[in-house]
Scaffold this active site. Structure first.
Site, PDB file in Angstrom:
ATOM      1  N   CYS A 105      -3.009  -2.019   2.497  1.00 47.95           N
ATOM      2  CA  CYS A 105      -2.364  -3.328   2.022  1.00 47.95           C
ATOM      3  C   CYS A 105      -0.924  -3.595   2.109  1.00 47.95           C
ATOM      4  O   CYS A 105      -0.414  -4.584   2.895  1.00 47.95           O
ATOM      5  CB  CYS A 105      -2.854  -3.635   0.731  1.00 47.95           C
ATOM      6  SG  CYS A 105      -4.640  -3.381   0.449  1.00 47.95           S
ATOM      7  N   HIS A 141       0.803  -8.015  -3.502  1.00 44.97           N
ATOM      8  CA  HIS A 141       0.703  -6.670  -3.610  1.00 44.97           C
ATOM      9  C   HIS A 141       2.029  -6.330  -2.791  1.00 44.97           C
ATOM     10  O   HIS A 141       2.067  -5.536  -1.903  1.00 44.97           O
ATOM     11  CB  HIS A 141      -0.429  -6.205  -2.658  1.00 44.97           C
ATOM     12  CG  HIS A 141      -0.887  -4.719  -3.052  1.00 44.97           C
ATOM     13  ND1 HIS A 141      -1.668  -4.126  -2.471  1.00 44.97           N
ATOM     14  CD2 HIS A 141       0.003  -3.987  -3.783  1.00 44.97           C
ATOM     15  CE1 HIS A 141      -1.777  -2.899  -2.627  1.00 44.97           C
ATOM     16  NE2 HIS A 141      -0.779  -2.633  -3.736  1.00 44.97           N
TER      17      HIS A 141
END
Length: 553
Positions: A86, A142
């Protein structure tokens, strides 16, 4: 809990009366040339953990009519690469730079780490905002949040609604890093969005927010950049019950839930495209669709027939689902087989938006718009997938195995033309058919293709064009190619910056921050400013008390 989509026509009831007249004028037909400025609107849709197989046009059993139609009418990116995790993919999208040039070579940014996308890096929304764009982000960040300067609204976005962490509950928006460290993770701007939370499934909630942004922004006044980063289809596997009914025939429960989540996502994007047309954006909009990494078979995803999974440098971890849909494309209904990497979006979209690309940005990406839109050759000839100097788990790796040029214990992956080189431990290396996954023992699977000849190896070479499934290792047959690739790795490694992967900071615990995951770190300057503000308040308070006492006397 059963959730139903609100049709776009009914969505207007959620819009404030003050904006009704503006929206009504947007719905009326307009001259396309008149409405279209030279700067296109840009909508970048990033989905989480969608496997290469998990879209209808790649042969999936999952029904994705919206994605299939948008891709079919646009340009399918069939040689498109991202990172296997991610944070790395998101960092490269935001900066146009490889991980080795931002210090994020190792793993992901953890919620408890004092770490974020380095502040000295100029971001994609910053460059687009400089070019006159209104920049909006909805969804998963993130990229770190340990101090306020790391938050999306400090990194180029005019507004932010979404989550800061890598995953969490789709309904409650809570996340536990460990059992005794849990917190709320839904933000509006730089504050927890308690009042915005209605327990909505995040795919629905993020789509409604995106549609609301489209309704309130005037497409004729300023070009729009909307970064819509869905939480779906990352674990935990949660989905409204009505989507599950479509996949009763899938015996594997993880795969069934995952398929239902993809269907919900497909419906969300259908609603988004309807809104783009309704509010006058569509004719001058570029839609980019991308997964952030490969699918995770243990969580229902499928990369079949590619090898490997999320978190690996095999094709299944890094070759992504991607397409571009836009009326502005010169050649629609085509497949782009040119080499394209996620770092390429930075220069491509900034140039498309008439922004400036300064030399000191030191970009690793290329402007690939002509390759996508017109079918011309891509300027990209190679991709550094990564060099991770911390991950050195290959027991048999050595300088000798790397011809004295490279320590093959180091995890690294490089693509040059047709060739791909891997060193170290690339990660789980099986081929997993979509019918199996985690609830069946691997030895009892339909296609028992465990890789047994890998043990003891620390270097591989494949011709990806001829062998996209990475079945035939050519490292012994072409040692001269291996040496050239290793020299290229050495050259890249000379430009690498130190890895940023700090230890866990206990101050990150949400219990010290009102039960919310959020910024906790203050540098010396911030602490000094806070102390001065406290002293001022204290002094003022004492002054008022003394004045009151004097008044009484």
């Amino acid at each position: 809990m059963v959730l139903h989509w609100v049709p776009v026509s009914l969505f207007l009831v959620f819009i404030s009366p003050q904006t009704w007249s503006v929206q009504a004028s947007r719905e009326s037909p307009v001259n396309t040339l008149e409405a279209r400025g030279s700067q296109p609107h840009i909508v970048f849709i990033l989905v989480d953990d969608q496997g290469f197989r998990d879209v209808g046009y790649h042969g999936s059993e999952i029904k994705t009519p919206t994605l299939d139609r948008l891709a079919e009418q646009g340009v399918k990116l069939e040689n498109y690469y991202v990172q296997p995790l991610c944070s790395p993919s998101r960092s490269q999208l935001m900066t146009g730079r490889y991980q080795i040039h931002t210090g994020l070579q190792h793993s992901v940014i953890r919620a408890t780490q004092p770490n974020c996308l380095p502040l000295e890096n100029i971001t994609l929304p910053q460059k687009l905002r400089d070019a006159g764009y209104s920049t909006y982000m909805v969804g998963k960040w993130h990229l770190g949040f340990y101090k306020r300067g790391c938050l999306p609204t400090q990194r180029g976005f005019d507004s932010f609604f979404g989550s800061l962490l890598g995953s969490g509950d789709y309904y409650s928006h809570y996340k536990c890093e460990v059992p005794d460290m849990c917190g709320y993770d839904l933000y509006e701007g730089e504050e927890a969005a308690w009042e915005q939370d209605r327990g909505l499934y995040s795919t629905v909630m993020f789509t409604r927010k995106a549609i609301s942004i489209l309704a309130h922004h005037n497409p004729r006044t300023h070009p729009l950049f909307l970064y819509l980063a869905y939480q779906a289809v990352h674990s935990p596997l949660q989905v409204p019950a009505r989507y599950l009914e479509r996949y009763k025939g899938i015996p594997n429960l993880s795969r069934r839930k995952y398929a239902a989540m993809v269907s919900c996502l497909d419906e969300a994007i259908h609603n988004l495209t309807l809104a783009l047309k309704r509010y006058g954006y569509y004719d001058n909009t570029v839609i980019v669709y991308s997964s952030d990494n490969g699918g995770q078979p243990t969580a229902g995803g499928s990369n079949w027939p590619l090898r490997g999974s999320k978190a690996t440098y095999w094709e299944g971890g890094i070759r992504a689902v991607g397409f571009v849909h836009s009326p502005l494309l010169m050649k629609k209904g085509t497949k782009c087989r040119s080499l394209i990497h996620i770092t390429d979006w930075f220069p491509t979209l900034v140039t498309l938006g008439e922004g400036t690309l300064d030399e000191d940005l030191n970009l690793d990406g290329y402007d690939v718009w002509e390759a996508i839109s017109e079918g011309r050759p891509s300027p990209r000839l190679d991709i550094l997938h990564n060099i991770d100097p911390i991950y050195i788990k290959a027991k048999n790796g050595s300088w000798k195995a790397g011809y004295g040029l490279w320590n093959t214990a180091v995890q690294a992956a490089l693509r040059v033309g047709h060739w791909k080189l891997l060193t170290g431990v690339p990660g789980y290396s099986d081929w997993v058919p979509p019918q199996t996954f985690s609830n069946q023992r691997l030895t009892h699977r339909l296609h028992n293709e465990r890789v047994r000849w890998d043990r003891g190896k620390s270097i591989w070479l494949f011709n990806i064009t001829a062998d996209p499934y990475e079945r035939v290792d050519l490292s012994q047959r072409y040692p001269h190619i291996v040496k050239k690739m290793l020299m290229r790795l050495v050259q890249y490694n000379r430009t690498a910056v130190p890895v940023r992967y700090p230890a866990k900071d206990l101050r990150s615990n949400p219990q010290y921050n009102g039960g919310v995951w959020g910024p906790w770190y203050k540098d010396e300057r911030e602490e000094q400013e806070e102390e001065e503000r406290y002293n001022d308040l204290f002094t003022n308070h004492l002054g008022k008390r003394r004045w009151k006492n004097k008044s009484k006397n």
